[in-house]
Design an enzyme around this catalytic site. Structure first.
Site, PDB file in Angstrom:
ATOM      1  N   ASP B 131      -1.975   0.343   9.616  1.00 23.23           N
ATOM      2  CA  ASP B 131      -1.317   1.490  10.255  1.00 23.23           C
ATOM      3  C   ASP B 131      -0.979   1.092  11.692  1.00 23.23           C
ATOM      4  OD1 ASP B 131      -3.705   1.558  11.556  1.00 23.23           O
ATOM      5  OD2 ASP B 131      -4.286   3.561  10.899  1.00 23.23           O
ATOM      6  N   ASP B 306      -2.565   6.661   0.675  1.00 24.70           N
ATOM      7  CA  ASP B 306      -3.858   6.154   1.125  1.00 24.70           C
ATOM      8  C   ASP B 306      -4.664   7.358   1.551  1.00 24.70           C
ATOM      9  OD1 ASP B 306      -2.474   6.535   3.874  1.00 24.70           O
ATOM     10  OD2 ASP B 306      -4.567   6.150   4.361  1.00 24.70           O
ATOM     11  N   CYS B 344     -15.670   6.126 -17.980  1.00 22.69           N
ATOM     12  CA  CYS B 344     -15.338   5.196 -16.893  1.00 22.69           C
ATOM     13  C   CYS B 344     -15.937   3.818 -17.154  1.00 22.69           C
ATOM     14  CB  CYS B 344     -15.864   5.753 -15.577  1.00 22.69           C
ATOM     15  SG  CYS B 344     -15.625   4.651 -14.173  1.00 22.69           S
TER      16      CYS B 344
END
Lengths: 412, 412
Positions: B131, B306, B344
């Protein structure tokens, strides 16, 4: 009657008969109408002896333990530093050590038992040794009162009052389902007056007999190791070693060392005591120690170890290398692109630099601790593997000298 | 002249010419005698469109990114929760996102550059997005003063005074060596007056032009994404989207959302704005969000995301499952031997029970956080893989509806 109440009753019965007198073990057993000791098929096979150093194999229901071995401490059924059971395998751990006191307080042995026992709970299929809880009662708990029947104390977590005696310790360890249980003992402080140590050791012997009686009744198939005490007094240590050697336990530990005495005192006690413990049984030095301590103790006949040191040091950025110990907070590593130890094959050394790990510590990233704990446990386990190889090839004395020379002035 | 001084000079020059007026981008470029925009060979290939939802591939020097994609936040070049780059691969991460502000403060981009750049520093070979530092300057730093040339602020770590403008941000990101750099922008607070937003957005546009100019000069081969701002005002958002779309950047982000406005406001802004950003470029919604947010935004044409949410939630025992969200501190899991999510395949679910992980949280064992962060990141990355599969097979609308139905009343 719940187990703990039953156990207290037995404890009180034994206590009332033996009070503070010195213990005559065969008499104790006949008085109590307990079963006489039976010799088990030996589980412990000595492969090599070099001087007093032992290279052996201990067969257990959860796999063989090749000794000398360093057991990795998983206090609350997890290694501090975010390591899982799978990570333990990766770092070459053979035996996980869990703390009975911590697990009794949280989550409680009943929870662990309902979840299938410690192995299933933490998903570790190898051998697990549980300590008796005694050491933590003496080091962590508040408002501790020692009586013949056991110890009254307050939980260090929530202050609740708890009683633990030999029977409770065996019942908890049985519920946890460890591979090896430790007898309940008193670990006296250092320094302590000889008179106090004598009384304490005699009580520890009576507690050992009660531990053995209770675990035999529980009939869990767990191995039981007894604990030699006696502070830094050779005569007490030796007499106690002789007494408990009569009991044909599955292993013998030396407790109450590495509690503040000098390394020289510890080595002197090992020199005096180990020859009076059965050589044909595992010899376990509890809570020890530095890499140097391990080599010195192996030379003196010890072949089981455990210690929080490598994990604790790792969490503080102190890491072991083949050339000595490093403190990764040191500014000299800010731009150091090399691994912690170029000779090491652990996940931290294969993938990351000193500079990166130092940055992680400075940035307070948990990954720093995990990587250094992985490295340090790998280092300890690899050191033991190297010791076993040296013994196998008749080179332990030379290996010890060369290794200490390489570390000199760095690691302690 | 050191880079930062050089950059300040350029920044001041640009600032002096454009002050607070609205930006005419071609005029700005010609005035500055900067090179005109050149169309690069397109790196972004749209494979499927369903409604406005995009299924695409972005080619980068560090590998292809299949979108929609959730980027995993590695703030200081490490995932909070003791995850390493190897763990990132295990959880199916495609892109790591590092924070320029944090890395500038510690260890400093000079250290990272000397150590070979972020990829080598953290041992992550896949794409990395950095960023701009702007968001953290506005959310973390103290004594913040916004000027045309950039922002003066004090480090939240040691209070030291720092200046960061578009040029500094590009230079830092260049030194870090990320795959994708973000333009330096102001992220205004919510709520904010329309007048403030207009001025802020115009400054952000001028900063974008300066960001682009500087990164072109630096010639690092990094991709540059611009950032659309405008608060919750559709007209400002749209006008800004049109302006920055002229610049042929490598991607376009929507910033200043998920900063306190309602989900409905966010979706309204996406509905209004995304159609005015280039469809043939990556569309990145910054700092978002919940699994529901992701599905809603993908439907509205977003394909990069994000968020710290899954890692932060994991560290607090809040875990995502195919049937909704669980809080592992809940007493109902004390004896629950099932994995977090039976459907999962992550390391936590393959190896450990809810009861064990709950115990680890209660015992304050770091492993608890690690396992839950692993699980939650795996959940997010797997969700995106499932979305891509749904798009590939023309079933996104049905997939979205079915998935939201399964979560209903649980996850948010």
């Amino acid at each position: 009657m719940p187990l703990s109440a039953a156990a207290q009753a037995v404890g009180t019965k034994i206590a009332s008969q033996f009070s503070h007198a010195q213990v005559d073990i065969p008499q104790l057993y006949s008085t109590l109408s307990l079963p006489q000791f039976e010799r088990k098929t030996t589980l412990y096979t000595i492969r090599i002896i070099e001087g007093r150093a032992k290279r052996a194999t201990l067969q257990t229901p959860h796999g063989n333990i090749e000794t000398p071995v360093f057991m990795n401490v998983a206090t609350a059924a997890a290694i501090k530093g975010a390591l899982s059971a799978a990570d333990l395998s990766d770092v070459g751990c053979q035996v996980a050590l869990c703390n009975t006191y911590h697990l009794h307080l949280r989550p409680g042995e009943g929870v662990v038992r309902q979840l299938g026992g410690l192995h299933r709970f933490m998903n570790w299929n190898g051998p697990i040794l549980t300590d008796s809880g005694g050491f933590q009662v003496f080091s962590l708990a508040a408002m501790r009162k020692i009586k013949e029947e056991g110890v009254y104390f307050s939980s260090h977590i929530d202050g609740r009052k708890i009683f633990m005696g030999p029977e409770e310790s065996m019942e908890i360890q049985s519920a946890l389902g460890s591979t090896i249980a430790m007898a309940f003992d008193e670990c006296p402080p250092h320094p302590a007056e000889k008179k106090y140590i004598i009384d304490s050791v005699n009580r520890t012997t009576r507690w050992l007999v009660r531990s053995k009686a209770r675990i035999d009744e529980l009939n869990t198939g767990q191995l039981l190791f007894g604990i030699n005490q006696g502070g830094v007094y050779e005569d007490i240590r030796i007499q106690h070693a002789k007494e408990i050697s009569e009991m044909d336990l599955d292993g013998y530990a030396l407790g109450g060392l590495a509690v503040g005495e000098t390394h020289e005192d510890m080595y002197r006690i090992l020199d005096a005591t180990v020859p009076h413990l059965p050589q044909n049984k595992p010899t376990y030095l509890m809570g020890v120690g530095t890499p140097q301590n391990l080599l010195e103790a192996i030379e003196r006949g010890v072949d089981f170890f455990d210690c929080v040191l490598p994990a604790r040091n790792g969490r503080h950025g102190h890491v072991y290398t083949s050339r000595g110990k490093l403190n990764l907070f040191n500014a000299m590593y800010e731009l150091d692109d090399s691994p912690i130890d170029p000779e090491c094959g652990c996940q931290a050394c294969k993938n990351h630099s000193r500079a990166y790990i130092r940055h992680l510590f400075k940035a307070k990233e948990m990954l720093a601790m995990r990587l250094c704990v992985i490295h340090n446990l790998h280092f300890y386990n690899k050191l033991m593997a190297d010791v076993r190889h040296a013994l196998d090839t008749g080179n332990f004395a030379a290996f010890k000298k060369n290794t200490l020379d390489k570390w000199e002035g760095h690691t302690q």
